[in-house]
Design a protein around this motif. Structure first.
Motif, PDB file in Angstrom:
ATOM      1  N   GLN A  26      38.046  36.190  41.761  1.00 31.12           N
ATOM      2  CA  GLN A  26      38.724  36.667  42.965  1.00 31.12           C
ATOM      3  C   GLN A  26      39.781  37.732  42.646  1.00 31.12           C
ATOM      4  N   GLY A  27      39.942  38.076  41.361  1.00 29.16           N
ATOM      5  CA  GLY A  27      40.912  39.090  40.972  1.00 29.16           C
ATOM      6  C   GLY A  27      42.324  38.576  40.800  1.00 29.16           C
ATOM      7  N   ASP A 172      44.878  48.223  38.796  1.00 30.99           N
ATOM      8  CA  ASP A 172      43.552  48.518  39.355  1.00 30.99           C
ATOM      9  C   ASP A 172      42.547  47.382  39.153  1.00 30.99           C
ATOM     10  N   GLN A 175      41.159  44.964  42.199  1.00 28.77           N
ATOM     11  CA  GLN A 175      40.226  45.618  43.102  1.00 28.77           C
ATOM     12  C   GLN A 175      38.807  45.639  42.538  1.00 28.77           C
ATOM     13  N   ARG A 176      38.685  45.648  41.225  1.00 31.40           N
ATOM     14  CA  ARG A 176      37.353  45.649  40.607  1.00 31.40           C
ATOM     15  C   ARG A 176      36.574  44.395  41.020  1.00 31.40           C
ATOM     16  N   THR A 178      37.148  42.512  43.834  1.00 27.03           N
ATOM     17  CA  THR A 178      36.904  42.442  45.270  1.00 27.03           C
ATOM     18  C   THR A 178      35.820  43.428  45.716  1.00 27.03           C
ATOM     19  N   GLN A 179      35.556  44.446  44.897  1.00 27.99           N
ATOM     20  CA  GLN A 179      34.517  45.422  45.217  1.00 27.99           C
ATOM     21  C   GLN A 179      33.169  45.063  44.617  1.00 27.99           C
ATOM     22  N   ALA A 180      33.152  44.077  43.747  1.00 24.37           N
ATOM     23  CA  ALA A 180      31.894  43.713  43.068  1.00 24.37           C
ATOM     24  C   ALA A 180      30.931  43.009  43.993  1.00 24.37           C
TER      25      ALA A 180
END
Length: 180
Positions: A26-27, A172, A175-176, A178-180
């Protein structure tokens, strides 16, 4: 300790250490609550006991190996993949009242090399009560996942600037996930 018996800050070195930011799917990052040390020598639990894993680099040890070792010794986490390394060493100084007391009295603070890892295992792998495969003494008495941006507010105040640098260096990464 009186001001007269306090060591000269400029004469003391920094202790070379590593810091580890472990991100879940979940980052969020792993943080642990420091256990009070019996000697009363460690102040990390006084005001804000939460922190990310960190520890010393052994003589001749590569910082990345030290990061993986410290992570396992403090959390039992072994399932990780490297995401990033902070671009520079990050330092913090002990406050005057702890100089000559904390860090065994031998250092002015720490010089830390920070690494970010993706946690590739399951939460059941994490064991702060019996870390290092049960072979080392527990340093944390609780843990949780937290937003990286919140970590500077959860650390002892004198380490806050260092954690702000860590949060900026790895800003950064959440965000990696949440965009996956």
């Amino acid at each position: 300790m009186s001001a007269l018996s306090r060591p000269d800050r400029d004469a003391l070195p920094y202790r070379d250490c590593v810091g580890v930011a472990v991100f879940n799917a979940q980052g969020n990052v792993f943080i642990g609550r420091r256990k009070p040390e019996p000697s009363g020598d460690d102040v990390s639990e006084v005001e804000a006991p939460w922190q990310m894993p960190q520890g010393g680099i052994d003589p001749g040890e590569d910082p990345l190996r030290a990061a993986l070792r410290e992570l396992f010794e403090e959390t039992n986490i072994a399932s990780v993949s490297l995401l990033a390394e902070a671009p520079e060493w990050i330092t913090y100084d002990l406050p005057d009242e702890l100089l000559g007391i904390a860090l065994r009295g031998r250092y002015r603070g720490q010089r830390q090399r920070w690494f970010a890892f993706a946690f590739t295992g399951n939460d059941s792998e994490i064991d702060v009560d019996h870390p290092g495969g049960g072979k080392v003494e527990a340093e944390f008495d609780a843990w949780r996942w937290e937003r990286l941006s919140r970590t500077p507010q959860l650390i002892v105040p004198f380490k806050r600037p260092a954690y702000e640098q860590v949060a900026a260096a790895f800003a950064d990464i959440p965000q990696r996930f949440t965009q996956a």
